[in-house]
Design a protein around this motif. Sequence first.
Motif, mmCIF file in Angstrom:
data_model
loop_
_atom_site.group_PDB
_atom_site.id
_atom_site.type_symbol
_atom_site.label_atom_id
_atom_site.label_comp_id
_atom_site.label_asym_id
_atom_site.label_seq_id
_atom_site.Cartn_x
_atom_site.Cartn_y
_atom_site.Cartn_z
ATOM 1 N N MET A 1 -33.013 33.051 -11.853
ATOM 2 C CA MET A 1 -32.236 33.732 -12.905
ATOM 3 C C MET A 1 -32.009 32.617 -13.867
ATOM 4 O O MET A 1 -31.581 31.759 -13.641
ATOM 5 C CB MET A 1 -31.129 34.257 -12.203
ATOM 6 C CG MET A 1 -30.316 34.969 -13.098
ATOM 7 S SD MET A 1 -28.866 35.800 -12.634
ATOM 8 C CE MET A 1 -29.179 35.936 -10.740
ATOM 9 N N GLU A 3 -30.379 31.332 -17.205
ATOM 10 C CA GLU A 3 -28.898 31.675 -18.218
ATOM 11 C C GLU A 3 -29.291 31.661 -19.696
ATOM 12 O O GLU A 3 -30.262 31.109 -19.927
ATOM 13 C CB GLU A 3 -28.236 30.263 -18.083
ATOM 14 C CG GLU A 3 -26.766 30.641 -18.646
ATOM 15 C CD GLU A 3 -25.857 31.246 -17.986
ATOM 16 O OE1 GLU A 3 -24.821 31.708 -18.418
ATOM 17 O OE2 GLU A 3 -25.991 31.395 -16.620
ATOM 18 N N TYR A 22 -27.132 40.247 -16.058
ATOM 19 C CA TYR A 22 -26.148 40.104 -15.381
ATOM 20 C C TYR A 22 -25.171 39.529 -16.182
ATOM 21 O O TYR A 22 -25.075 38.058 -16.390
ATOM 22 C CB TYR A 22 -26.648 39.415 -14.102
ATOM 23 C CG TYR A 22 -25.662 38.728 -13.129
ATOM 24 C CD1 TYR A 22 -24.757 39.670 -12.609
ATOM 25 C CD2 TYR A 22 -25.145 37.524 -13.070
ATOM 26 C CE1 TYR A 22 -23.692 39.452 -11.638
ATOM 27 C CE2 TYR A 22 -24.058 37.074 -12.276
ATOM 28 C CZ TYR A 22 -23.370 38.024 -11.458
ATOM 29 O OH TYR A 22 -22.359 37.912 -10.688
ATOM 30 N N TYR A 24 -21.255 37.572 -15.800
ATOM 31 C CA TYR A 24 -20.194 36.976 -14.875
ATOM 32 C C TYR A 24 -19.302 36.238 -15.629
ATOM 33 O O TYR A 24 -19.469 35.868 -16.805
ATOM 34 C CB TYR A 24 -21.150 36.303 -14.004
ATOM 35 C CG TYR A 24 -21.614 34.941 -14.367
ATOM 36 C CD1 TYR A 24 -20.890 33.663 -14.320
ATOM 37 C CD2 TYR A 24 -22.945 34.999 -15.231
ATOM 38 C CE1 TYR A 24 -21.388 32.908 -14.965
ATOM 39 C CE2 TYR A 24 -23.300 33.755 -15.913
ATOM 40 C CZ TYR A 24 -22.443 32.715 -15.453
ATOM 41 O OH TYR A 24 -23.141 31.568 -16.323
ATOM 42 N N CYS A 31 -18.344 37.114 -8.540
ATOM 43 C CA CYS A 31 -19.472 36.920 -9.422
ATOM 44 C C CYS A 31 -20.599 35.994 -8.599
ATOM 45 O O CYS A 31 -21.980 35.907 -8.681
ATOM 46 C CB CYS A 31 -19.172 36.515 -10.593
ATOM 47 S SG CYS A 31 -18.115 37.724 -11.707
ATOM 48 N N GLN A 32 -20.008 34.773 -8.003
ATOM 49 C CA GLN A 32 -21.097 33.875 -7.603
ATOM 50 C C GLN A 32 -21.711 34.418 -6.185
ATOM 51 O O GLN A 32 -23.041 34.190 -6.246
ATOM 52 C CB GLN A 32 -20.144 32.702 -6.950
ATOM 53 C CG GLN A 32 -19.391 31.908 -8.142
ATOM 54 C CD GLN A 32 -20.358 31.541 -9.253
ATOM 55 O OE1 GLN A 32 -21.420 31.059 -9.028
ATOM 56 N NE2 GLN A 32 -19.855 31.833 -10.499
ATOM 57 N N LYS A 35 -24.426 36.918 -7.475
ATOM 58 C CA LYS A 35 -25.585 35.901 -8.350
ATOM 59 C C LYS A 35 -26.341 35.600 -7.226
ATOM 60 O O LYS A 35 -27.437 35.522 -7.321
ATOM 61 C CB LYS A 35 -24.901 34.561 -9.013
ATOM 62 C CG LYS A 35 -25.945 33.977 -9.785
ATOM 63 C CD LYS A 35 -25.456 32.802 -10.449
ATOM 64 C CE LYS A 35 -26.402 32.018 -11.420
ATOM 65 N NZ LYS A 35 -25.770 31.082 -12.168
ATOM 66 N N LYS A 36 -25.941 34.878 -6.097
ATOM 67 C CA LYS A 36 -26.784 34.596 -4.941
ATOM 68 C C LYS A 36 -27.601 36.124 -4.512
ATOM 69 O O LYS A 36 -28.989 35.741 -4.122
ATOM 70 C CB LYS A 36 -26.064 34.252 -3.758
ATOM 71 C CG LYS A 36 -25.158 32.712 -4.138
ATOM 72 C CD LYS A 36 -26.156 31.603 -4.193
ATOM 73 C CE LYS A 36 -25.279 30.569 -4.390
ATOM 74 N NZ LYS A 36 -26.488 29.450 -5.145
ATOM 75 N N GLU A 39 -30.371 36.561 -6.888
ATOM 76 C CA GLU A 39 -31.418 35.501 -6.886
ATOM 77 C C GLU A 39 -32.396 35.628 -5.836
ATOM 78 O O GLU A 39 -33.622 35.456 -5.776
ATOM 79 C CB GLU A 39 -30.724 33.798 -6.798
ATOM 80 C CG GLU A 39 -30.015 33.604 -8.115
ATOM 81 C CD GLU A 39 -29.093 32.298 -8.004
ATOM 82 O OE1 GLU A 39 -28.870 31.813 -6.747
ATOM 83 O OE2 GLU A 39 -28.863 31.665 -9.127
ATOM 84 N N ALA A 52 -28.756 35.786 -17.082
ATOM 85 C CA ALA A 52 -27.576 35.948 -16.698
ATOM 86 C C ALA A 52 -26.783 35.313 -17.804
ATOM 87 O O ALA A 52 -27.284 34.384 -18.677
ATOM 88 C CB ALA A 52 -27.384 34.705 -15.431
ATOM 89 N N ASN A 54 -22.623 34.489 -19.223
ATOM 90 C CA ASN A 54 -21.127 34.294 -18.938
ATOM 91 C C ASN A 54 -20.479 35.101 -19.850
ATOM 92 O O ASN A 54 -20.197 34.894 -21.283
ATOM 93 C CB ASN A 54 -21.003 32.717 -19.458
ATOM 94 C CG ASN A 54 -19.378 32.551 -19.153
ATOM 95 O OD1 ASN A 54 -18.368 33.156 -19.295
ATOM 96 N ND2 ASN A 54 -19.215 31.006 -18.579
ATOM 97 N N PRO A 71 -18.406 41.075 -11.385
ATOM 98 C CA PRO A 71 -19.679 41.016 -11.982
ATOM 99 C C PRO A 71 -20.332 42.425 -12.459
ATOM 100 O O PRO A 71 -19.986 43.584 -12.049
ATOM 101 C CB PRO A 71 -20.389 40.537 -10.807
ATOM 102 C CG PRO A 71 -19.772 40.960 -9.497
ATOM 103 C CD PRO A 71 -18.438 41.082 -9.864
#
Length: 106
Positions: A1, A3, A22, A24, A31-32, A35-36, A39, A52, A54, A71
């Motif tokens: 993914m 940024e 995505y 987050y 959110c973490q 994200k995993k 991925e 991704a 922010n 998220p």
Amino acid sequence: MQEWTEEIVNENINKDGYRFLYFYTPLCGTCQLAKKMLEVSEKVLPDVNIGAANLNYMPDKASEFKIESVPCLLILKDGKLEEKVYAFHSVENIIGKLGSYESALR
């Protein structure tokens, strides 16, 4: 993914075809975890690429897409919002959701 900066987000959301974005915030534990999960899903579904971003740096996007919380995974087609995903129940669930779009990406 990868940024994405706001410039890259703007370039990608208006392209033809499906785009997955995505949103987050860095201090959000959920959110973490999401994200995993995304991925892992990208590894299982090689035609699915997710950007991704922010959300703290893109308040205009939060307003534009009416993002209620993070998220949040946006699914866009031809520059139009098709779906917002807030609930990341499991990797299996996300793979099922993204897999339904994968055939359209080929």
